[in-house]
Write an enzyme that holds these catalytic residues in place. Structure first.
Site, PDB file in Angstrom:
ATOM      1  N   ASP A  40       0.814  -1.218   0.000  1.00 45.78           N
ATOM      2  CA  ASP A  40       0.000   0.000   0.000  1.00 45.78           C
ATOM      3  C   ASP A  40       0.847   1.267   0.000  1.00 45.78           C
ATOM      4  O   ASP A  40       0.339   2.351  -0.330  1.00 45.78           O
ATOM      5  CB  ASP A  40      -0.926   0.023   1.218  1.00 45.78           C
ATOM      6  CG  ASP A  40      -2.117  -0.919   1.066  1.00 45.78           C
ATOM      7  OD1 ASP A  40      -2.198  -1.622   0.032  1.00 45.78           O
ATOM      8  OD2 ASP A  40      -2.952  -0.968   1.982  1.00 45.78           O
ATOM      9  N   ASP A  41       2.117   1.159   0.364  1.00 45.12           N
ATOM     10  CA  ASP A  41       3.003   2.319   0.342  1.00 45.12           C
ATOM     11  C   ASP A  41       3.543   2.609  -1.052  1.00 45.12           C
ATOM     12  O   ASP A  41       4.343   3.548  -1.220  1.00 45.12           O
ATOM     13  CB  ASP A  41       4.161   2.117   1.322  1.00 45.12           C
ATOM     14  CG  ASP A  41       3.710   2.115   2.770  1.00 45.12           C
ATOM     15  OD1 ASP A  41       2.822   2.917   3.108  1.00 45.12           O
ATOM     16  OD2 ASP A  41       4.226   1.292   3.549  1.00 45.12           O
TER      17      ASP A  41
END
Length: 242
Positions: A37-38
């Protein structure tokens, strides 16, 4: 230098993977986490679903796969020295108690002593096995999942997500319109007859993907212990009798 082990912890949104990752970090001797998700593109570059006219955060095109692959390659090349990476992940409320952590840690020390000589990097992401070049970098592959109704209930309880440029809150109908169809599209190849609520296909088993059902019937300590068993199974030194 400790042996570097990259462990993929994948599965649909709300399958419990991030909660288990946080717990594993707390019980393993040397452990770091990375979150797919980063590696989203900036908010303004997230694709818009033409049918429902909302951003689709659950499709492959929302993620910077090249940057993610290069980062995993740098982790491997440096033996993990580039870790950790700053994360946008929201801290989770559900976690192991001190007593539960101590019990699991004692079990790791006695049953899987070789893990003390490993640097375990947990790669948490909802689409890790969609891209073969990413999946091939992982030494251990775990797949957390749950039935449609369970995933929908959990997702709709969430308060939102940090993003590169702000904050995202699901609009009404987002799970049914975006999340679930995207999960099917990116995971059907892993299941018999493309049915993501069925069993893993032979091709998935050949990839050594370990299937972990999190439908609410297992407690968090049980899920963590099962994940540890799979990690230990895949990393146990040859010839070791235990």
């Amino acid at each position: 230098m400790k042996k570097l082990i990259l462990v993929g912890v994948s599965g649909p949104s709300s399958s419990g993977k991030s909660t288990v990752v946080k717990s594993l970090v707390s019980v393993l001797p040397h452990c770091t986490e990375i979150h797919l998700d980063d590696f989203y593109f900036p908010d303004t570059q997230i694709p818009v679903d033409s049918t429902h006219n909302v951003q689709n955060w659950d499709c492959a095109d929302a993620l910077n796969w090249q940057k993610f692959r290069e980062y995993l390659e740098s982790v491997r090349a440096t033996g993990g020295d580039v870790l950790p990476v700053d994360s946008l992940e929201i801290e989770l409320e559900l976690s192991l108690s001190a007593e539960q952590r101590a019990k699991i840690q004692a079990g790791v020390a006695s049953d899987f002593p070789w893990l003390k000589d490993c640097h375990v990097v947990l790669v948490d992401g909802f689409m890790l096995y969609h891209d073969d070049s990413v999946a091939d970098m992982l030494d251990v592959k775990l797949l957390f999942r749950a039935p449609y109704s369970t995933l929908k209930f959990r997702r709709e309880l969430r308060q939102g997500y940090n993003t590169v440029e702000g904050f995202w809150l699901d609009p009404p109908g987002y799970f049914d319109n975006i999340v679930w169809p995207a999960y099917i599209d990116s995971h059907r190849h892993l299941f018999i007859d493309g049915n993501v609520e069925s069993s893993l296909s032979e091709s998935a088993k050949k990839l050594h993907i370990h299937d972990i059902m999190n439908d609410g019937s297992r407690s968090l300590p049980e899920l963590v212990s099962l994940a540890l068993e799979y990690v230990a199974e895949e990393t146990k030194p040859e010839g070791l009798v235990k």
